[in-house]
Design a protein around this motif. Sequence first.
Motif, short mmCIF file in Angstrom:
data_model
loop_
_atom_site.label_atom_id
_atom_site.label_comp_id
_atom_site.label_asym_id
_atom_site.label_seq_id
_atom_site.Cartn_x
_atom_site.Cartn_y
_atom_site.Cartn_z
N LEU A 208 -1.69 -9.18 -0.62
CA LEU A 208 -1.99 -8.29 0.50
C LEU A 208 -3.22 -8.80 1.25
O LEU A 208 -4.15 -9.31 0.64
N THR B 254 4.14 -9.47 7.95
CA THR B 254 4.33 -8.06 7.64
C THR B 254 5.76 -7.85 7.16
O THR B 254 6.71 -8.41 7.73
N GLN C 213 3.99 -3.44 4.90
CA GLN C 213 2.75 -3.91 4.31
C GLN C 213 2.31 -5.22 4.97
O GLN C 213 3.13 -6.08 5.29
#
Length: 628
Positions: free
Chosen positions: A584, A603, A613
């Motif tokens: 992330l 993404t 995310q």
Amino acid sequence: MKDQRIRVERERAYPMSAAEAWRLLADTDHLNRTIGLPAVEFSAPRDPGADSKADPKADPSADPLIRRARARAFGVVPVRWQEFPFDWIRERRYTVRRDFERGPIATMEIGIELVPSGSGVTVRSYAEAMPSNALARLARGRITSSVDDTLDFCDRYLARQRAGLADPVPVPRAKPVVHQAELDRRLARLAAAPVPALLVARLKQRICEGSDDQLTGIRPFALAGVWSADRQEVLRLFLYATRAGLFELRWELMCPTCRVPKHEAETLAKLPVRFHCDTCGIAYDVDFDQRVELRFSVHPAVRKATSQVYCIGGPLRTPHIVAQQYLGPHEDRQVDIAPAGALQLRTVRSAHRLLLTPEQSPGARGRDVTITYSAGRWVGPHSLMRDGGLAVPAGSRLMLRNQTDGPILAAIEDPAWTGEATTAAQVTTLQEFRDLFSSEVLAPGKQLAVSHVAFLFSDLKGSTRLYEGLGDAPAYSRVSRHFDFIRQAVSRGGGGIVKTMGDGVMCAFYRLDDALGTAIRLQQEVTAWCREQDIEPALVLKVGVHHGPAIAMTANEVLDYFGRTVNLAARVADQSRGGDVVLLRDVLAQASLPAGVTAEPFTTRLRGLDEDQRLVRLTSAATRAARA
């Protein structure tokens, strides 16, 4: 009686810093043990709720901060007293008061003062006693001797330092009883382990010559500082020394407030889920991060080390406390410290804390700042209060004011936890610990929180085609060998394999940077490793990293981790294409990106999550070159 007061004071100048002198002299338990003072038995802290009518002003023994103590002077004469909490300001001075129940001395205060002078320090040792009868003059010689012994302790330290000893801190002159034959047998086992011979020699010297307190409750990282050695190497030394039978490991439950051990467990399985601190009067849940610490004590088959106490309240027992002051009812006390960084002020047995931060504004001027304790809280001048904390102008002097009808113990402390602790969260992620102590798991059904742990998930890309193309046996051979490759890389990176899942591996690391660095090195090295192993075509790894809180528990007889962070780590790894590392973007912002690594943001929707995310795909030039 004032004209009969006995005061003995000595001072000497030494070629060392105030900080070095403080580390030497503020460990009062070791100091008292070494200079020949008797062992002491202390009462447990008094429960303030046991007798609500007790008045500390009329009866000091009703004060929960005061301990009853007893010892045998010269080994035969019983002595009893009430010991008040130590007062100190770090690297400047400390003092302690003792009120005796009977005998020639009514009250005594002893302490040291450190005065920097040029590149050295002047150490002043003193004792001041109030006689209770005419026999007090007979005690003067013993008082003088104890003051002189403190300075002689400094002399011995410097002599040992000049001699080049790894442990220059003096130890009692009496030689300990060591079972030499058993020591030699177990040292031979340790010598066969992958640890530096120099550290083994130093460990042997400590076992043969060190005092009992230097061989019980050892913190490897603290000892590494004494030896000027690598912290991880010293930790590995003690892990292998324990397997060789030289030491025993113990899990200490640390109070998060006073930060001293309050409970001991022989194994992780025996850890309670909750424990109580008698000093702070508070019960705490057990977690893996700060409240469970690994320490080591010499094995009794090698050498018996007693747990006798010689002092219970010295400054180095709580080294995070910068200043501690015992204030009587309605007493004011000036504390000459200038916060260079954030500190916090609290009262022992109270949960409230006041954050003290140095004032950075250009117009800030030094002033006397009075901080008042009342109704369970510390409060400073309204004009200096910032978001519940206190901004202290540079050059200011702090005045602590106890506005209550009872005594308090004020502590100004560093809010950051010491880096000398080896926590359960840290050591249980190490591959060597998991290999050497595979039986160290939690009791079935017990769950403990870990606030920060990093996970690395890897999987083989195209493993189905590998089995179909090569057949089960050859394909399994490659998969099995690839597990060894990952295991070695993870171990070198400071982590450990938690479990394998098909062709995938779940690994845990104490530090995010270690997990990320290992993930990148896996991708950089796997092609060359395959070439060495005659694996053609080279295996392709899919790797993901995530970091956050988790729950530790035992599953399938190993220490495992569960929770949202683990699930996210697995899902992030699914996004890897092979040859890259995915995580992330928020996690990458917390890490240090190695040189030569490029980041490609993207993404996507992760399985099981409702929102898109933001992720990042990391690749390195070294990986691309190896695969070319």
